[in-house]
Enzyme design. Structure first.
Site, short mmCIF file in Angstrom:
data_model
loop_
_atom_site.label_atom_id
_atom_site.label_comp_id
_atom_site.label_asym_id
_atom_site.label_seq_id
_atom_site.Cartn_x
_atom_site.Cartn_y
_atom_site.Cartn_z
N HIS A 97 0.83 -1.20 0.00
CA HIS A 97 0.00 0.00 0.00
C HIS A 97 0.87 1.26 0.00
O HIS A 97 0.63 2.19 -0.78
CB HIS A 97 -0.93 0.00 1.21
N THR A 149 -4.08 0.62 5.46
CA THR A 149 -4.66 -0.16 4.37
C THR A 149 -3.81 -1.39 4.09
O THR A 149 -2.59 -1.30 3.98
CB THR A 149 -4.74 0.71 3.10
MN MN Z 1 -5.95 4.52 7.28
#
Ligand code: MN
Length: 425
Positions: free
Chosen positions: A142, A358
């Site tokens: 990410h 994430t």
């Molecule tokens: Mn976040």
């Protein structure tokens, strides 16, 4: 203390659906409103919610040192503060009460009518009063994708990323339980040619697929938590959708990082699955190169194999799964995150929540945000029935799922869902 509740051979006298996220080996903790509109702490087996306050009053926790009102509260903070030994005694006892062959509660019709609820009779609340919420940025995939999209593909990761579990202090007041709708946020966006910022409803509302862990009191101000002890202070985990407005974020985040593009809402799944219940699903994280500094080094199996999914359901349409990922991809483990969080003496308290950031995997189907899935809007994501999305539209519902599965045992989190309503005028 043995985790008898984890015994995969145990079964319950309660009727449970096959493939449930909540077999007798799970025993999560949550807070709900009962059919009498009373708030209580509870657990869930199959599709039954179980009132722990009532069970305690009826004497089912005799012999465990609990205060009388420990489960008759609107948050789990005090129970979590009792520490891991108590969590284990209570979880093992709950398992015993509902174990096939134990007829004490099973044969007591009156007690069962007080203690057991069907899911349509209750309303889930936030399980903890979140004092502080920290969001990490612990997925290398990410961080690399975002660095590539927002900055420079050649230098997508800043040099500090491989050395520090990067995080920021988030906003706890806007954490909400699954099922609570949110309004599209309004804010400032990057100026056009006239140099004047845009203002209005965000056009780039996104989800972030995360897990979050919930801590107990870990340390006094000025003290540190060592890497070897860090997991002792983690009560459990929830699914976490860290809603984000990418256009607001892009304009505001320099130099101090995320602010209003993140703080309008974060949705959590309402049942906290204990770290103990996830014990069978330990696995290694990615190889860390360069090797972390000594205070962040730990042994094997500090990550957890938890399968993750995100679905988008437009109004009146069916859900399409748009991403599948796994919690095991996290580069920095929860133990490393918590240890780093306290290395400066920052105190962590009962009910604090730490988001993972994430969780994206290595392949395109495993990206944990629309920003990455649509590559900043360049490649729309195809939904069922010819619908496509670059970001989240009004009246879309985003639904996250998470479960671990191994040797016929499934431990899940239930849903973490939220609907985006139009911006308020
Ligand atoms: Mn976040």
């Amino acid at each position: 203390m043995p985790l008898t509740a984890n015994d995969p051979n145990r079964s319950t006298w309660l009727d449970t659906p096959t493939n449930t996220d909540f077999p007798i080996q799970n025993i999560p903790f949550g807070v709900f409103l009962t059919r009498e509109d009373i708030i209580t702490i509870g657990t869930r087996i199959g599709d039954y919610a179980i009132d722990l306050g009532a069970l305690h009053q009826l004497g089912y926790f005799d012999g465990i040192g609990l205060t009388d009102d420990i489960f008759m509260q609107d948050s789990l903070n005090d129970f979590i503060a009792d520490g891991r030994k108590t969590w284990r005694l209570v979880r093992n006892r709950i398992s015993d009460i509902f174990l096939e062959g134990n007829n004490k509660l099973k044969d007591n019709v009156e007690h069962k009518s007080i203690v057991l609820f069907t899911l349509d009779e209750i309303e889930m609340q936030l399980p903890v009063d979140v004092g502080d919420y920290t969001d990490f940025y612990a997925s290398k995939e990410h961080a690399t994708n975002v660095g590539t999209l927002f900055r420079d593909p050649e230098n997508a990761l800043f040099p500090n990323w491989l050395r520090i579990p990067i995080g920021y202090h988030g906003r706890s007041s806007s954490i909400i339980p699954s099922g609570t709708p949110i309004n599209r946020p309004v804010g400032q966006t990057k100026p056009g040619d006239d140099g004047v910022p845009g203002f209005g409803p965000s056009k780039l509302v996104d989800f972030e697929l995360e897990m979050a862990f919930i801590t107990t009191d870990a340390n006094h101000l000025g003290e540190r938590v060592s890497i070897d002890e860090a997991e002792d202070y983690i009560f459990g985990l929830v699914l976490f959708n860290d809603w984000s407005a990418r256009d607001i974020q892009a304009w505001e985040y320099v130099p101090l990082g995320p602010f209003l593009g993140k703080s309008f809402a974060s949705t959590i799944s309402p049942w906290i699955v204990t770290l103990d219940a996830l014990e069978p699903f330990r696995t290694n994280g990615p190889t860390q190169d360069p090797s972390p500094l000594a205070y962040l080094q730990h042994g094997e199996n500090k990550n957890f194999d938890i399968k993750l999914q995100v679905g988008i359901q437009p109004e009146g349409d069916e859900e399409t799964i748009v991403a599948t990922s796994n919690f095991k991809y996290m580069y920095w483990s929860m133990a490393q995150q918590l240890t780093h969080h306290t290395v400066n003496g920052c105190n962590v308290r009962s009910g604090d929540m730490m988001g993972s950031g994430t969780i994206s995997g290595p392949t395109k189907e495993e990206y944990g945000s629309m920003l990455e899935l649509s590559w900043k809007g360049q490649n729309p994501v195809q939904l069922k029935n010819g619908v496509e999305r670059k970001f989240i539209h009004d009246n879309d519902t985003v639904i996250m799922h998470a479960y671990s599965e191994k040797d016929g045992l499934r431990i899940g989190f239930g849903n973490c869902s939220g609907k985006v309503l139009p911006a308020k005028e």
